[in-house]
Design a protein around this motif. Sequence first.
Motif, PDB file in Angstrom:
ATOM      1  N   GLY A  28       0.743  -1.009  -0.319  1.00  0.00           N
ATOM      2  CA  GLY A  28       0.103  -0.205   0.289  1.00  0.00           C
ATOM      3  C   GLY A  28       0.589   1.453  -0.236  1.00  0.00           C
ATOM      4  N   ARG A  29       2.099   1.065  -0.512  1.00  0.00           N
ATOM      5  CA  ARG A  29       2.902   2.389   0.086  1.00  0.00           C
ATOM      6  C   ARG A  29       3.366   3.038  -1.603  1.00  0.00           C
ATOM      7  NH1 ARG A  29       6.573   1.624   4.713  1.00  0.00           N
ATOM      8  NH2 ARG A  29       8.327   0.532   3.545  1.00  0.00           N
ATOM      9  N   HIS A  30       3.423   1.691  -2.133  1.00  0.00           N
ATOM     10  CA  HIS A  30       3.834   1.761  -3.695  1.00  0.00           C
ATOM     11  C   HIS A  30       2.294   2.502  -4.743  1.00  0.00           C
ATOM     12  CE1 HIS A  30       2.759  -1.887  -4.030  1.00  0.00           C
ATOM     13  NE2 HIS A  30       3.096  -1.421  -5.634  1.00  0.00           N
ATOM     14  N   PHE A  31       2.336   3.429  -6.230  1.00  0.00           N
ATOM     15  CA  PHE A  31       1.591   3.742  -6.949  1.00  0.00           C
ATOM     16  C   PHE A  31       1.869   2.601  -8.014  1.00  0.00           C
ATOM     17  CE2 PHE A  31      -0.455   6.090 -10.369  1.00  0.00           C
ATOM     18  CZ  PHE A  31      -1.380   6.060  -9.429  1.00  0.00           C
ATOM     19  N   GLY A  32       1.737   2.147  -8.465  1.00  0.00           N
ATOM     20  CA  GLY A  32       2.130   1.723 -10.264  1.00  0.00           C
ATOM     21  C   GLY A  32       3.437   0.254  -9.116  1.00  0.00           C
ATOM     22  N   LYS A  33       4.560   0.602 -10.254  1.00  0.00           N
ATOM     23  CA  LYS A  33       5.533  -0.588 -10.184  1.00  0.00           C
ATOM     24  C   LYS A  33       6.647   0.045  -9.595  1.00  0.00           C
ATOM     25  CE  LYS A  33       5.526  -3.096 -11.992  1.00  0.00           C
ATOM     26  NZ  LYS A  33       5.302  -5.407 -11.935  1.00  0.00           N
ATOM     27  N   LEU A  34       7.349  -0.824  -8.376  1.00  0.00           N
ATOM     28  CA  LEU A  34       8.377  -0.585  -7.951  1.00  0.00           C
ATOM     29  C   LEU A  34       9.720  -1.121  -8.824  1.00  0.00           C
ATOM     30  CD1 LEU A  34       8.090  -1.295  -4.325  1.00  0.00           C
ATOM     31  CD2 LEU A  34       8.311   0.938  -5.280  1.00  0.00           C
ATOM     32  N   ALA A  35      10.903  -0.408  -9.425  1.00  0.00           N
ATOM     33  CA  ALA A  35      11.696  -1.067 -10.273  1.00  0.00           C
ATOM     34  C   ALA A  35      13.146  -1.186  -9.585  1.00  0.00           C
ATOM     35  CB  ALA A  35      11.841   0.194 -11.736  1.00  0.00           C
ATOM     36  N   ILE A  36      14.252  -1.437 -10.579  1.00  0.00           N
ATOM     37  CA  ILE A  36      15.813  -2.524  -9.613  1.00  0.00           C
ATOM     38  C   ILE A  36      16.625  -1.563 -10.778  1.00  0.00           C
ATOM     39  CG2 ILE A  36      17.311  -3.836  -8.782  1.00  0.00           C
ATOM     40  CD1 ILE A  36      15.051  -5.132  -7.045  1.00  0.00           C
ATOM     41  N   ALA A  37      17.167  -1.180 -11.245  1.00  0.00           N
ATOM     42  CA  ALA A  37      18.130  -0.587 -12.148  1.00  0.00           C
ATOM     43  C   ALA A  37      19.599  -1.374 -12.254  1.00  0.00           C
ATOM     44  CB  ALA A  37      17.790   0.835 -12.601  1.00  0.00           C
ATOM     45  N   HIS A  38      20.057  -2.253 -13.184  1.00  0.00           N
ATOM     46  CA  HIS A  38      20.971  -2.241 -12.716  1.00  0.00           C
ATOM     47  C   HIS A  38      22.431  -1.931 -14.113  1.00  0.00           C
ATOM     48  CE1 HIS A  38      20.616  -6.778 -14.455  1.00  0.00           C
ATOM     49  NE2 HIS A  38      18.590  -5.934 -14.212  1.00  0.00           N
TER      50      HIS A  38
END
Length: 334
Positions: free
Chosen positions: A324-334
Motif C-alpha cells: 500500500g505504499r507504492h503506486f504502480g511499479k517498483l523498479a530495480i536498475a542495474h
Amino acid sequence: MKAIELTAASLSAFRRTELPEPKAARGEVLVRLRAATLNFLDVAIATGQFPAAGFPMVPVADGAGEIAALGEGVSGWTIGERVIPHFMPNWQGGAITPRNVAALRGVNLPGSLAEYAAVPATSLVALPAHLDFVQGAALPIAATTAWNAVRSAPLRPGAVVLLLGTGGVSIFALQFAKAHGATVILASSSDDKLERARQLGADHLINYRATPAWDEEVLKLTDGRGADLVVETVGAASIARSLNAAAVGGTVFTVGFVTGTAAPIDLLPVIVKALRIVGNNTGSVADLAEAARAIAAHRIVPVIDRIFDIDDAAAAYAELSAGGRHFGKLAIAH
Ligand SMILES: NC(=O)c1ccc[n+]([C@@H]2O[C@H](COP(=O)([O-])OP(=O)(O)OC[C@H]3O[C@@H](n4cnc5c(N)ncnc54)[C@H](OP(=O)(O)O)[C@@H]3O)[C@@H](O)[C@H]2O)c1
C-alpha cells in the motif's frame, strides 16, 4: 557476472555474488539485463508464500535489456536490440497448458537480478520505442495480465471497469481500460493515490478505508447496474464485494491474492447475475507482444513509483511487502 541471489525464503536473505556468465545455447539469446521490476509474486517467493524451485536463486521475474549475443539458429533479432524476455518463456501463444506455465523466470529459472540471462529467442518481445529499460521491465507480468483482463470482457465504449488498489496490475488496467473507452471506477486506501489515478483518467474514485461498503458505492455510481468487468487483484478480503459490485452478465477477472486466497463466497450473485469468474495465470509471449503493441499505439507510459539500485534490492522488496505504499511499479536498475 554480477548477480543478487536470494539464499532462502526470507526478505533478509539477499547476497551479492559473482556467477558464471550464461551462454546462449541453440535457439537462445543472451540478454544484458538493464532493469527489473517487482511483482507481488517476487515478494511471495521471498516470504515463502509461493514455492521457488530451490535456493540460492537469482530472483525477480520481470526484466528488460539488450541483446548481447545470439545462439546458433536464431534469426530475426540483432545484437544491441532492446528486448523484454517474457516471464513464461515456454508459452508462445494459444491456450494455457501445464507445459506453458512450467518454466518461470525468477521462480524456477534464473531471474532478472543478474547482468545476463540466456533465454529462448521465442520468449522475447521488442521493447516499445518510447519506453526506457525500466518502463519496459514493467511489462511482462503486470501489463500482460492487465491486457488479458481488459480483453476478457466486451469493453464497448461506456462499459464500466472496477479496479481495486493502485498496484502494478490495476494501474496498467486503468491505462488499457481508458484506451478502450471504458468508464473506470477505482478504489484505493489513499486519497493521494486516488488523485493520481484521476490524473491517469479514472472517472470515479472510492476510498475503500473511508467507504468499507465500496461495492454499494459502485452500484450507486452506476445507477444500480454494477461493473461490467471487475479486475480482482486483492483476493480474500474483496471477492465477496467484487461479486456484489459486478453487473448482470459481468466478468470478475480473478488474479490477485494480496489478502490471501481462501474466502467464503455467496454463490447467489454468481448464479442470479450469471457472472463469469475468469481465472488467469499471466499470459503468453503473444499476449505480452499484443500488450506492448497497445502500449506503443496509445503511447502509454508505465507508471514507475521508485527505482532502486540493484544493490538495494532488499529495500525494494521491503517497500513492496509493506503493502500500500507504492503506486504502480517498483523498479530495480542495474
Ligand atoms: N494471476 C495472474 O495472472 C496475476 C498476474 C499479476 C499479478 N497477480 C496478482 O495480483 C495481485 C496484484 O498484483 P500487483 O503486482 O498489482 O500488486 P501490488 O503492486 O503489490 O499492488 C497491490 C495493491 O492492492 C491494494 N490493496 C491491498 N489491500 C487491499 C484491499 N483490502 N482492498 C483493495 N485494495 C487493496 C493496494 O492498493 P492501494 O495502496 O491503492 O490501496 C496495493 O497497492 C497480487 O496478488 C499478484 O500476485 C496475478
